[in-house]
Design a protein around this motif. Structure first.
Motif, PDB file in Angstrom:
ATOM      1  N   LEU A  39       4.636 -11.126  -1.653  1.00  0.00           N
ATOM      2  CA  LEU A  39       4.464  -9.524  -2.037  1.00  0.00           C
ATOM      3  C   LEU A  39       3.086  -9.479  -2.969  1.00  0.00           C
ATOM      4  CD1 LEU A  39       7.808  -7.792  -2.663  1.00  0.00           C
ATOM      5  CD2 LEU A  39       6.571  -7.862  -0.313  1.00  0.00           C
ATOM      6  N   MET A  67       1.809  -4.814   2.572  1.00  0.00           N
ATOM      7  CA  MET A  67       2.570  -3.410   2.548  1.00  0.00           C
ATOM      8  C   MET A  67       1.957  -2.263   3.108  1.00  0.00           C
ATOM      9  SD  MET A  67       4.111  -3.952  -1.413  1.00  0.00           S
ATOM     10  CE  MET A  67       2.555  -4.104  -2.380  1.00  0.00           C
ATOM     11  N   TYR A  70      -1.780  -0.781   2.984  1.00  0.00           N
ATOM     12  CA  TYR A  70      -2.447  -2.051   2.594  1.00  0.00           C
ATOM     13  C   TYR A  70      -2.969  -2.836   3.681  1.00  0.00           C
ATOM     14  CZ  TYR A  70      -1.323  -1.049  -2.126  1.00  0.00           C
ATOM     15  OH  TYR A  70      -1.038  -0.071  -3.511  1.00  0.00           O
ATOM     16  N   ARG A  81       3.366   5.950  -0.844  1.00  0.00           N
ATOM     17  CA  ARG A  81       2.934   4.468  -1.121  1.00  0.00           C
ATOM     18  C   ARG A  81       3.696   3.979  -2.534  1.00  0.00           C
ATOM     19  NH1 ARG A  81      -1.933   4.716   1.684  1.00  0.00           N
ATOM     20  NH2 ARG A  81      -1.849   6.209   3.410  1.00  0.00           N
ATOM     21  N   ILE A  83       6.046   2.313  -5.403  1.00  0.00           N
ATOM     22  CA  ILE A  83       6.684   1.073  -5.103  1.00  0.00           C
ATOM     23  C   ILE A  83       8.194   1.355  -4.870  1.00  0.00           C
ATOM     24  CG2 ILE A  83       5.001  -0.377  -6.695  1.00  0.00           C
ATOM     25  CD1 ILE A  83       7.065   0.005  -8.933  1.00  0.00           C
ATOM     26  N   GLN A  86       7.897   1.271  -1.240  1.00  0.00           N
ATOM     27  CA  GLN A  86       7.566   0.019  -0.541  1.00  0.00           C
ATOM     28  C   GLN A  86       8.920  -0.899  -0.861  1.00  0.00           C
ATOM     29  OE1 GLN A  86       4.606  -0.731   0.583  1.00  0.00           O
ATOM     30  NE2 GLN A  86       3.213   0.555  -0.543  1.00  0.00           N
ATOM     31  N   VAL A 113       7.921  -4.039  -6.995  1.00  0.00           N
ATOM     32  CA  VAL A 113       9.077  -4.035  -5.822  1.00  0.00           C
ATOM     33  C   VAL A 113      10.160  -4.920  -5.961  1.00  0.00           C
ATOM     34  CG1 VAL A 113       8.920  -4.278  -3.261  1.00  0.00           C
ATOM     35  CG2 VAL A 113       7.137  -2.977  -4.620  1.00  0.00           C
ATOM     36  N   ASN A 202      -3.080   4.875  -2.127  1.00  0.00           N
ATOM     37  CA  ASN A 202      -2.401   3.738  -2.652  1.00  0.00           C
ATOM     38  C   ASN A 202      -2.525   3.899  -4.325  1.00  0.00           C
ATOM     39  OD1 ASN A 202      -1.679   2.766  -0.153  1.00  0.00           O
ATOM     40  ND2 ASN A 202      -3.220   1.230  -0.309  1.00  0.00           N
TER      41      ASN A 202
END
Length: 286
Positions: A39, A67, A70, A81, A83, A86, A113, A202
């Protein structure tokens, strides 16, 4: 590996069950064996790991998604967007791949994440390698707060490139590792209008409130964890790693000297070797 070769082996899937319409996920899936999930953070994409994936894939199945928002995953203005979001997507993505447990190798916000999922769904996260990860209230950093201003959605491709390259210069300790291949690979998805807008969105999504609730629960995390940390990092400083090593009962610290924030690029050999040694030692304990 250059961006053309990296992109040629990326796959895509359409992921439903997260928002009210499918999300496109671009990802690399190479090698065999126990799954490693890689990640990335912001403002990179899975290309951050371009120099370590093949080494890891000699021993493991390596899965490296972009992700959402991205790289070459979905970049539309249709979703959150953060975390937290995500983490939802990663959980659903692994379910789609029939992966019920993986080792998480996570950098920057990818580390946030991983920590969320280690707490929320501990059976999913077999172990963690956290590399210059966000934690506590150490983020978002000033540069990302500034990038998230809506006016930056109007930046030209050259202006966005200049911002990104400046961050790479600041976040690498070894000037020779700021290669043309690395610069081209990271900036290319953020050259068109959709990519520029998406990267700004983001940055605007970063929220320290998504890691501070974990602080009191770090002592409950049971996953073996390696804190693989560039000691020169001025964004996610080494003191963060030292605090995590104190607060997480099964964490050990591996300082990476003469490395800053982008550790997989600063020293890919040490990054990959330390990761493999940690995973081998973890397997020996089971």
């Amino acid at each position: 590996m250059n961006i053309q070769d990296f992109r040629s082996r990326q796959q895509t899937l359409s992921l439903d069950g997260v928002i009210d319409e499918p999300l496109k996920i671009a990802y690399t899936d190479v090698g065999e064996g126990e799954p490693l999930l890689l990640l990335h953070g912001i403002p990179t994409w899975s290309f951050l790991f371009h120099d370590v994936i093949d080494t890891l894939a000699k021993h493991y199945r390596v899965i490296a998604p972009d992700m959402i928002g991205y790289g070459y995953s979905d970049r539309r203005d249709h979703f959150d967007r953060s975390i937290e979001m995500q983490a939802d997507v990663v959980e659903r993505f692994l379910e789609e791949l029939d992966v019920d447990s993986a080792h998480f190798i996570a950098h920057d916000i990818g580390g946030g994440v991983a920590l969320i999922l280690a707490d929320r769904n501990p059976e999913l996260v077999r172990s963690m390698v956290l590399s210059n990860s966000v934690a506590y209230d150490s983020w978002p950093v000033d540069e990302m707060l500034a990038l998230g201003h809506p006016r930056n959605a109007k930046l030209s491709s050259q202006e966005m490139t200049d911002k990104l390259v400046e961050s790479f210069e600041y976040g690498l300790s070894r000037p020779e590792r700021l290669t043309d291949e690395f610069k081209e690979g990271i900036v290319t998805p953020y050259q068109d209008r959709e990519g520029i807008v998406s990267l700004v969105r983001n940055a605007a999504s970063l929220n320290t409130n998504h890691t501070t609730p974990l602080t009191s629960r770090l002592g409950q995390l049971q996953q073996p964890t390696l804190l693989l940390w560039g000691v020169d990092d001025r964004w996610q400083p080494y003191s963060t790693a030292e605090n995590l090593a104190k607060d997480m009962p099964h964490a050990k610290l591996h300082p990476m000297e003469n490395c800053s924030h982008w550790v997989p690029q600063d020293n890919p050999e040490e990054f990959a070797n330390a990761t493999l040694q940690f995973l081998a030692s973890t397997a020996a304990l089971v």
